[in-house]
Scaffold this motif. Structure first.
Motif, PDB file in Angstrom:
ATOM      1  N   VAL A 142       0.751  -1.165   0.078  1.00 51.16           N
ATOM      2  CA  VAL A 142      -0.028  -0.099   0.041  1.00 51.16           C
ATOM      3  C   VAL A 142       0.779   1.185   0.165  1.00 51.16           C
ATOM      4  CG1 VAL A 142      -1.631   1.309   1.473  1.00 51.16           C
ATOM      5  CG2 VAL A 142      -2.212  -0.961   1.068  1.00 51.16           C
ATOM      6  N   LEU A 143       1.849   1.296   0.800  1.00 57.25           N
ATOM      7  CA  LEU A 143       2.994   2.294   1.022  1.00 57.25           C
ATOM      8  C   LEU A 143       3.449   2.564  -0.233  1.00 57.25           C
ATOM      9  CD1 LEU A 143       3.682   2.111   4.481  1.00 57.25           C
ATOM     10  CD2 LEU A 143       2.284   3.767   3.673  1.00 57.25           C
ATOM     11  N   ASN A 147       0.125   7.062  -3.611  1.00 57.33           N
ATOM     12  CA  ASN A 147       0.935   8.161  -3.251  1.00 57.33           C
ATOM     13  C   ASN A 147       0.090   8.829  -2.224  1.00 57.33           C
ATOM     14  OD1 ASN A 147       2.450   7.897  -5.618  1.00 57.33           O
ATOM     15  ND2 ASN A 147       1.170   8.987  -6.937  1.00 57.33           N
ATOM     16  N   GLU A 148      -1.066   8.989  -2.065  1.00 57.45           N
ATOM     17  CA  GLU A 148      -1.706   9.257  -1.017  1.00 57.45           C
ATOM     18  C   GLU A 148      -1.307   8.999   0.449  1.00 57.45           C
ATOM     19  OE1 GLU A 148      -6.174  10.676   0.624  1.00 57.45           O
ATOM     20  OE2 GLU A 148      -5.830   9.290  -1.010  1.00 57.45           O
ATOM     21  N   ALA A 149      -1.007   7.453   0.643  1.00 55.74           N
ATOM     22  CA  ALA A 149      -0.812   6.883   1.704  1.00 55.74           C
ATOM     23  C   ALA A 149       0.518   7.112   2.100  1.00 55.74           C
ATOM     24  CB  ALA A 149      -1.025   5.205   1.672  1.00 55.74           C
ATOM     25  N   ARG A 150       1.531   7.184   1.183  1.00 55.63           N
ATOM     26  CA  ARG A 150       2.945   7.220   1.272  1.00 55.63           C
ATOM     27  C   ARG A 150       3.126   8.763   1.740  1.00 55.63           C
ATOM     28  NH1 ARG A 150       4.300   5.733  -2.992  1.00 55.63           N
ATOM     29  NH2 ARG A 150       4.569   7.316  -4.537  1.00 55.63           N
ATOM     30  N   ARG A 151       2.283   9.771   1.347  1.00 58.65           N
ATOM     31  CA  ARG A 151       2.685  11.173   1.586  1.00 58.65           C
ATOM     32  C   ARG A 151       2.106  11.145   3.074  1.00 58.65           C
ATOM     33  NH1 ARG A 151      -0.949  15.327   2.239  1.00 58.65           N
ATOM     34  NH2 ARG A 151      -2.632  13.704   1.048  1.00 58.65           N
ATOM     35  N   LEU A 152       0.796  10.810   3.444  1.00 58.99           N
ATOM     36  CA  LEU A 152       0.407  10.779   4.930  1.00 58.99           C
ATOM     37  C   LEU A 152       1.268  10.019   5.639  1.00 58.99           C
ATOM     38  CD1 LEU A 152      -3.254  10.611   4.171  1.00 58.99           C
ATOM     39  CD2 LEU A 152      -2.348  12.764   4.986  1.00 58.99           C
ATOM     40  N   ASN A 153       1.936   9.278   5.291  1.00 58.81           N
ATOM     41  CA  ASN A 153       2.751   8.350   6.166  1.00 58.81           C
ATOM     42  C   ASN A 153       3.965   9.120   6.522  1.00 58.81           C
ATOM     43  OD1 ASN A 153       3.428   5.897   7.652  1.00 58.81           O
ATOM     44  ND2 ASN A 153       5.276   5.515   5.906  1.00 58.81           N
ATOM     45  N   GLU A 154       4.615   9.817   5.464  1.00 57.41           N
ATOM     46  CA  GLU A 154       6.080  10.459   5.845  1.00 57.41           C
ATOM     47  C   GLU A 154       5.481  11.702   6.714  1.00 57.41           C
ATOM     48  OE1 GLU A 154       6.752  11.530   1.735  1.00 57.41           O
ATOM     49  OE2 GLU A 154       7.673   9.622   1.187  1.00 57.41           O
ATOM     50  N   ARG A 155       4.340  12.414   6.454  1.00 55.72           N
ATOM     51  CA  ARG A 155       4.049  13.495   7.312  1.00 55.72           C
ATOM     52  C   ARG A 155       3.858  13.123   8.823  1.00 55.72           C
ATOM     53  NH1 ARG A 155       3.066  18.047   4.924  1.00 55.72           N
ATOM     54  NH2 ARG A 155       1.765  18.911   6.858  1.00 55.72           N
ATOM     55  N   THR A 156       3.427  11.857   8.959  1.00 54.45           N
ATOM     56  CA  THR A 156       2.913  11.630  10.479  1.00 54.45           C
ATOM     57  C   THR A 156       4.016  10.624  11.096  1.00 54.45           C
ATOM     58  OG1 THR A 156       1.705   9.658   9.776  1.00 54.45           O
ATOM     59  CG2 THR A 156       0.553  11.819   9.922  1.00 54.45           C
ATOM     60  N   ARG A 157       5.187  10.371  10.497  1.00 56.76           N
ATOM     61  CA  ARG A 157       5.935   9.521  11.016  1.00 56.76           C
ATOM     62  C   ARG A 157       6.811  10.033  12.207  1.00 56.76           C
ATOM     63  NH1 ARG A 157      10.250   8.139   6.654  1.00 56.76           N
ATOM     64  NH2 ARG A 157       8.208   7.111   5.515  1.00 56.76           N
ATOM     65  N   ASP A 158       7.093   9.083  13.171  1.00 54.41           N
ATOM     66  CA  ASP A 158       7.666   9.346  14.428  1.00 54.41           C
ATOM     67  C   ASP A 158       7.119  10.289  15.107  1.00 54.41           C
ATOM     68  OD1 ASP A 158      10.063   8.102  13.617  1.00 54.41           O
ATOM     69  OD2 ASP A 158      10.869   9.612  12.316  1.00 54.41           O
TER      70      ASP A 158
END
Length: 254
Positions: A142-143, A147-158
């Motif tokens: 999925v990641l 693209n949407e999931a990857r973008r949100l994952n990068e913004r909310t990481r850590d």
């Protein structure tokens, strides 16, 4: 016959015992039931209720029916014995009737349907397939591909990102996972359907994405089993395929 006096009580007729119902077969089925245990214990107490060209295999109903392992095994062994000699409509574990008369009434009222089903199931068996995919493998896909999931994952990481972004990430991933699992289920079913007469899909449980039963001709049982094994090999270690069969055709008896 004289009536009872006030000091006597008239004898009441003994009611027929309740019946545990195993299966419906044709009335000319061999019914080789020797050596089998009944549900609830005991041996040699099977009986049949016959109407026209149909017969129901029954035994006395246990006073307290529980899905104990020995009773589940007894139920299954009887189905397998019957299947070895001809078509059978297997009842699921726990089917009870108040007496033989109720069983006979059911045979009378649904006789045409039961006869048609027996004809359809002649020479067949059931296979059930459940399948799951490792969640880590699915989330990685999925990641990688959304693209949407990857973008949100990068913004909310850590622990970064806003609450709204974390909620949005969860919703996007859930949608993607559901869509991909449904697509996987369709692909798997399509690859096996050509070897089956019919199929019945049920709601998968827990982490499974697939729970499907196939009605397969006995002559093709080995071929179907091999196809299931190839499927598991082709999809790889991230997948868990669990194929059970041959089984009595429970999913196709109703």
């Amino acid at each position: 016959m004289s009536s009872a006096t006030p000091t006597e009580s008239a004898a009441e007729p003994t009611p027929d015992p309740a019946r545990y119902v195993y299966a419906i077969t044709s009335s000319d089925h061999p019914l080789r039931l020797d050596g089998l245990r009944t549900v609830g214990g005991g041996a040699g107490s099977f009986g049949t209720v016959v109407h026209g060209g149909l017969a129901a295999v029954v035994s006395p109903a246990p006073p307290q029916l529980r899905p104990k392992r020995r009773d589940l095994v007894a139920h299954q062994e009887l189905q397998e014995r019957l299947m070895a000699d001809g078509a059978v409509l297997p009842m699921r574990f726990g089917m009870l009737a108040p007496d033989d008369a109720a069983v006979r009434t059911a045979l009378e009222q649904k006789g045409e349907e039961y006869t048609r089903r027996l004809t359809e199931l002649q020479g067949t068996t059931e296979f059930n397939l459940k399948a799951a995919r490792a969640q880590e493998d699915l989330l990685r896909e999925v990641l990688d591909e959304s693209n949407e999931a990857r973008r949100l994952n990068e913004r909310t990481r850590d622990g970064n990102g806003t609450y709204e972004e974390r909620v949005a990430l969860g919703e996007v991933v859930a949608r993607q996972v559901d869509a991909r699992q449904r697509l996987l289920a369709d692909q798997v079913v399509e690859q096996l359907s050509g070897l089956a007469r019919a199929k019945v899909e049920a709601a998968p449980a827990q982490d499974d994405f697939l729970n499907v039963s196939f009605l397969v001709e006995r002559a093709r049982a080995h071929e179907f089993t091999e196809a299931g094994r190839r499927l598991a090999r082709d999809y790889g270690e991230a997948y868990d395929f669990r194929l059970r069969g041959p089984l009595p055709p429970y999913s196709f008896a109703a």
